[in-house]
Write a protein that holds these residues in place. Structure first.
Motif, PDB file in Angstrom:
ATOM      1  N   GLN A 337     -36.211  31.959   4.498  1.00 46.42           N
ATOM      2  CA  GLN A 337     -35.339  32.197   3.783  1.00 46.42           C
ATOM      3  C   GLN A 337     -34.731  31.641   2.399  1.00 46.42           C
ATOM      4  N   THR A 338     -34.821  31.965   1.611  1.00 47.65           N
ATOM      5  CA  THR A 338     -34.533  31.661   0.192  1.00 47.65           C
ATOM      6  C   THR A 338     -33.193  31.760  -0.817  1.00 47.65           C
ATOM      7  N   ASN A 339     -32.968  31.290  -1.747  1.00 46.44           N
ATOM      8  CA  ASN A 339     -31.860  31.143  -2.864  1.00 46.44           C
ATOM      9  C   ASN A 339     -32.452  32.604  -3.390  1.00 46.44           C
ATOM     10  N   ASN A 340     -32.943  32.490  -3.844  1.00 41.67           N
ATOM     11  CA  ASN A 340     -33.896  33.450  -4.474  1.00 41.67           C
ATOM     12  C   ASN A 340     -34.010  35.085  -4.729  1.00 41.67           C
ATOM     13  N   HIS A 341     -33.813  35.702  -5.745  1.00 42.23           N
ATOM     14  CA  HIS A 341     -33.805  36.930  -5.599  1.00 42.23           C
ATOM     15  C   HIS A 341     -35.969  37.622  -6.038  1.00 42.23           C
ATOM     16  N   VAL A 342     -36.459  37.522  -4.442  1.00 41.91           N
ATOM     17  CA  VAL A 342     -38.181  38.471  -4.392  1.00 41.91           C
ATOM     18  C   VAL A 342     -38.504  39.984  -4.605  1.00 41.91           C
ATOM     19  N   ASP A 343     -38.767  40.052  -6.103  1.00 37.90           N
ATOM     20  CA  ASP A 343     -38.883  41.622  -6.962  1.00 37.90           C
ATOM     21  C   ASP A 343     -39.960  42.112  -6.176  1.00 37.90           C
ATOM     22  N   SER A 344     -40.598  42.282  -4.782  1.00 39.08           N
ATOM     23  CA  SER A 344     -41.661  43.049  -4.475  1.00 39.08           C
ATOM     24  C   SER A 344     -42.305  43.841  -5.526  1.00 39.08           C
ATOM     25  N   GLY A 345     -41.615  44.969  -6.068  1.00 45.46           N
ATOM     26  CA  GLY A 345     -41.815  45.775  -7.216  1.00 45.46           C
ATOM     27  C   GLY A 345     -42.621  45.278  -8.016  1.00 45.46           C
ATOM     28  N   LEU A 346     -42.301  44.108  -8.239  1.00 42.94           N
ATOM     29  CA  LEU A 346     -43.471  43.851  -9.739  1.00 42.94           C
ATOM     30  C   LEU A 346     -44.698  43.498  -9.401  1.00 42.94           C
ATOM     31  N   GLY A 347     -45.262  43.538  -8.107  1.00 45.25           N
ATOM     32  CA  GLY A 347     -46.678  43.440  -8.250  1.00 45.25           C
ATOM     33  C   GLY A 347     -47.660  41.954  -8.368  1.00 45.25           C
ATOM     34  N   LEU A 348     -47.372  41.013  -8.358  1.00 40.28           N
ATOM     35  CA  LEU A 348     -47.233  39.708  -8.807  1.00 40.28           C
ATOM     36  C   LEU A 348     -47.907  39.708  -7.348  1.00 40.28           C
ATOM     37  N   TRP A 349     -49.132  38.474  -7.420  1.00 42.16           N
ATOM     38  CA  TRP A 349     -50.190  38.396  -6.595  1.00 42.16           C
ATOM     39  C   TRP A 349     -50.260  37.122  -6.778  1.00 42.16           C
ATOM     40  N   TYR A 350     -49.763  36.108  -5.008  1.00 45.84           N
ATOM     41  CA  TYR A 350     -49.946  34.594  -5.568  1.00 45.84           C
ATOM     42  C   TYR A 350     -50.822  33.969  -4.841  1.00 45.84           C
ATOM     43  N   SER A 351     -50.935  32.748  -4.659  1.00 42.43           N
ATOM     44  CA  SER A 351     -51.787  32.352  -3.706  1.00 42.43           C
ATOM     45  C   SER A 351     -51.676  30.852  -3.519  1.00 42.43           C
ATOM     46  N   TRP A 352     -52.510  29.387  -2.597  1.00 39.41           N
ATOM     47  CA  TRP A 352     -51.742  28.440  -2.881  1.00 39.41           C
ATOM     48  C   TRP A 352     -52.195  28.049  -4.154  1.00 39.41           C
ATOM     49  N   GLU A 353     -53.184  28.333  -5.163  1.00 40.17           N
ATOM     50  CA  GLU A 353     -53.004  27.370  -6.091  1.00 40.17           C
ATOM     51  C   GLU A 353     -51.789  27.107  -7.238  1.00 40.17           C
ATOM     52  N   GLY A 354     -50.803  28.671  -6.532  1.00 41.47           N
ATOM     53  CA  GLY A 354     -49.562  28.757  -7.171  1.00 41.47           C
ATOM     54  C   GLY A 354     -48.118  27.872  -6.609  1.00 41.47           C
ATOM     55  N   VAL A 355     -49.069  27.592  -4.758  1.00 38.69           N
ATOM     56  CA  VAL A 355     -48.133  26.548  -4.312  1.00 38.69           C
ATOM     57  C   VAL A 355     -48.041  24.823  -5.150  1.00 38.69           C
ATOM     58  N   TYR A 356     -46.821  24.289  -4.953  1.00 34.19           N
ATOM     59  CA  TYR A 356     -45.950  23.002  -4.617  1.00 34.19           C
ATOM     60  C   TYR A 356     -45.245  22.511  -4.091  1.00 34.19           C
ATOM     61  N   PRO A 357     -45.799  21.747  -2.865  1.00 35.91           N
ATOM     62  CA  PRO A 357     -44.692  21.831  -1.981  1.00 35.91           C
ATOM     63  C   PRO A 357     -43.515  20.563  -2.041  1.00 35.91           C
ATOM     64  N   TYR A 358     -42.709  20.167  -1.473  1.00 35.83           N
ATOM     65  CA  TYR A 358     -41.669  19.323  -1.907  1.00 35.83           C
ATOM     66  C   TYR A 358     -40.895  19.348  -1.278  1.00 35.83           C
ATOM     67  N   THR A 359     -40.331  17.963  -1.065  1.00 36.83           N
ATOM     68  CA  THR A 359     -39.916  17.054  -0.359  1.00 36.83           C
ATOM     69  C   THR A 359     -38.724  16.430  -1.080  1.00 36.83           C
ATOM     70  N   ASN A 360     -37.066  16.539  -0.371  1.00 34.13           N
ATOM     71  CA  ASN A 360     -36.488  15.817  -1.144  1.00 34.13           C
ATOM     72  C   ASN A 360     -36.103  14.688  -1.049  1.00 34.13           C
ATOM     73  N   THR A 361     -36.499  13.720  -1.292  1.00 35.99           N
ATOM     74  CA  THR A 361     -36.707  11.834  -1.045  1.00 35.99           C
ATOM     75  C   THR A 361     -35.722  11.596  -2.038  1.00 35.99           C
ATOM     76  N   PHE A 362     -35.157  10.620  -1.613  1.00 38.11           N
ATOM     77  CA  PHE A 362     -34.068   9.517  -1.947  1.00 38.11           C
ATOM     78  C   PHE A 362     -34.392   9.295  -3.304  1.00 38.11           C
ATOM     79  N   PHE A 363     -34.584   9.547  -4.036  1.00 36.20           N
ATOM     80  CA  PHE A 363     -35.124   8.850  -5.109  1.00 36.20           C
ATOM     81  C   PHE A 363     -34.731   9.623  -6.558  1.00 36.20           C
ATOM     82  N   TYR A 364     -34.966   7.764  -7.651  1.00 44.78           N
ATOM     83  CA  TYR A 364     -34.108   8.484  -9.082  1.00 44.78           C
ATOM     84  C   TYR A 364     -34.968   8.089 -10.130  1.00 44.78           C
ATOM     85  N   LEU A 365     -35.314   8.939 -10.750  1.00 50.82           N
ATOM     86  CA  LEU A 365     -36.145   8.238 -12.193  1.00 50.82           C
ATOM     87  C   LEU A 365     -35.715   7.345 -13.156  1.00 50.82           C
TER      88      LEU A 365
END
Length: 365
Positions: A337-365
């Motif tokens: 599931q995603t709220n994004n438009h994934v354009d498979s026609g762009l021919g982009l190649w993704y790898s784990w080095e471009g992945v950033y895990p995210y968990t919404n913790t209750f934190f403020y700056l």
């Protein structure tokens, strides 16, 4: 019921954005909202803010900002952060450098190191804070160390160049308590092989880095000790390195990943790695034409998850033109599931080095 209880009950009913603003009203409200028990109660009362997943980043030629996608893995899809860093005001553009438990380290994008600015930010509340300048010529990596179960404070660890030689590195640590950078220990040497200091992984209270050879390092920001850790004794290149659910995971590529691979886990005492899962992609390919016809694939994210004693762990991979997810237990496929438009026609190649895990913790700056 005293005044604190009454005010806490009122604050618990506010939307998160309004609650963050209430911290600035007075010291009393700030103290109430910053209390760990209040944070826990707010999280339990407001499950709509619970979301975990991963950002996927790709750099496009002549684009000011990096291209971002966000894929939710658990929680409410409508609670996912917007896949944009445009709320950070930087005329050189912004990209992600590291993520840890709901916080991102971002930096100026298209500029030299002497003009680069670094920011700590929380995308779900669109808060960001510029960090003091790092007085060095080269930043090889910058990482967040933050465990909300241990401390309400984060630390930022940077690996910088050293005046001693091109093979020496200097660790510098930023603390929001002091608001400044400080050098940690003496400069240390690294071998000629490339260390992936730009892909630090926070696990077990320490930051971890692997290299293209047999060296791996871990650094404890509290004790400020740098130690080595074992790696499998074979020549390989990293196919994935990350943390999920309190587990440090590694995939090594000895050849094309399309032939199958092992997912290894580090023992808690750092005595070595063991095979957690062996993936036979021939079985997966029989159910997925995209994998069957793929001549290459990359691992994006591995989620370690157990629900009522049942292993529900899964993996997300990228094959040309498509993202695929399936459970590691029985290879059953899952919808991404995603709220994004994934354009498979762009021919982009993704790898784990471009992945950033995210968990919404209750934190403020």
């Amino acid at each position: 019921m005293n005044n604190n209880d009454v005010m806490s009950d009122i604050l618990l009913r506010l939307p998160l954005k309004d609650l963050v603003g209430c911290k600035c009203v007075c010291k009393w409200w700030n103290t109430l909202i910053s209390d760990p028990i209040f944070k826990l109660n707010y999280s339990l009362r407001n499950p709509q803010y619970n979301i975990s997943g991963f950002f996927l980043q790709k750099f496009l030629y002549l684009e000011l900002h990096s291209k971002l996608l966000f894929f939710p893995c658990e929680g409410r899809v409508d609670a996912a952060p917007k896949p944009s860093l445009s709320f950070i005001e930087d005329d050189k553009g912004v990209c992600i450098q590291h993520s840890c438990n709901g916080l991102l380290i971002c930096s100026s994008f298209r500029c030299g190191e002497e003009d680069r600015k670094y920011y700590i930010c929380k995308p779900t509340t669109k808060q960001y804070f510029p960090l003091p300048n790092l007085e060095c010529r080269t930043v090889f990596g910058i990482s967040i160390a933050y465990d909300p179960n241990r401390s309400p404070h984060y630390k930022i660890v940077s690996i910088c160049d050293s005046y001693l030689s091109k093979n020496h590195r200097q660790i510098k640590i930023y603390s929001p308590v002091t608001g400044s950078w400080k050098p940690s220990g003496k400069p240390f040497t690294v071998p000629e092989e490339d260390m992936l200091f730009n892909r630090g992984v926070f696990w077990n209270g320490s930051l971890h880095w692997i290299g293209m050879g047999n060296l791996a390092l871990r650094f404890d920001p509290e004790t400020e000790l740098m130690l080595t850790m074992p790696m499998p004794p074979t020549q390989r290149k990293p196919g994935y390195f990350g943390e999920s659910g309190g587990h440090l995971l590694l995939v090594e590529a000895y050849g094309p990943l399309t032939a199958g691979f092992d997912i290894m886990e580090m023992k808690a005492d750092y005595s070595g790695w063991f095979v957690k899962y062996h993936l036979n992609l021939d079985q997966v390919a029989r159910q997925c034409q995209a994998i069957e016809r793929a001549n290459r694939l990359s691992i994006l994210h591995i989620v370690h998850n157990h629900v009522e004693g049942v292993d529900e762990s899964f993996i997300v991979i990228h094959v040309p033109g498509e993202f695929v997810s399936f459970k590691l237990r029985d290879y059953s496929f899952m919808d991404l599931q995603t709220n994004n438009h994934v354009d498979s026609g762009l021919g982009l190649w993704y790898s784990w080095e471009g992945v950033y895990p995210y968990t919404n913790t209750f934190f403020y700056l």
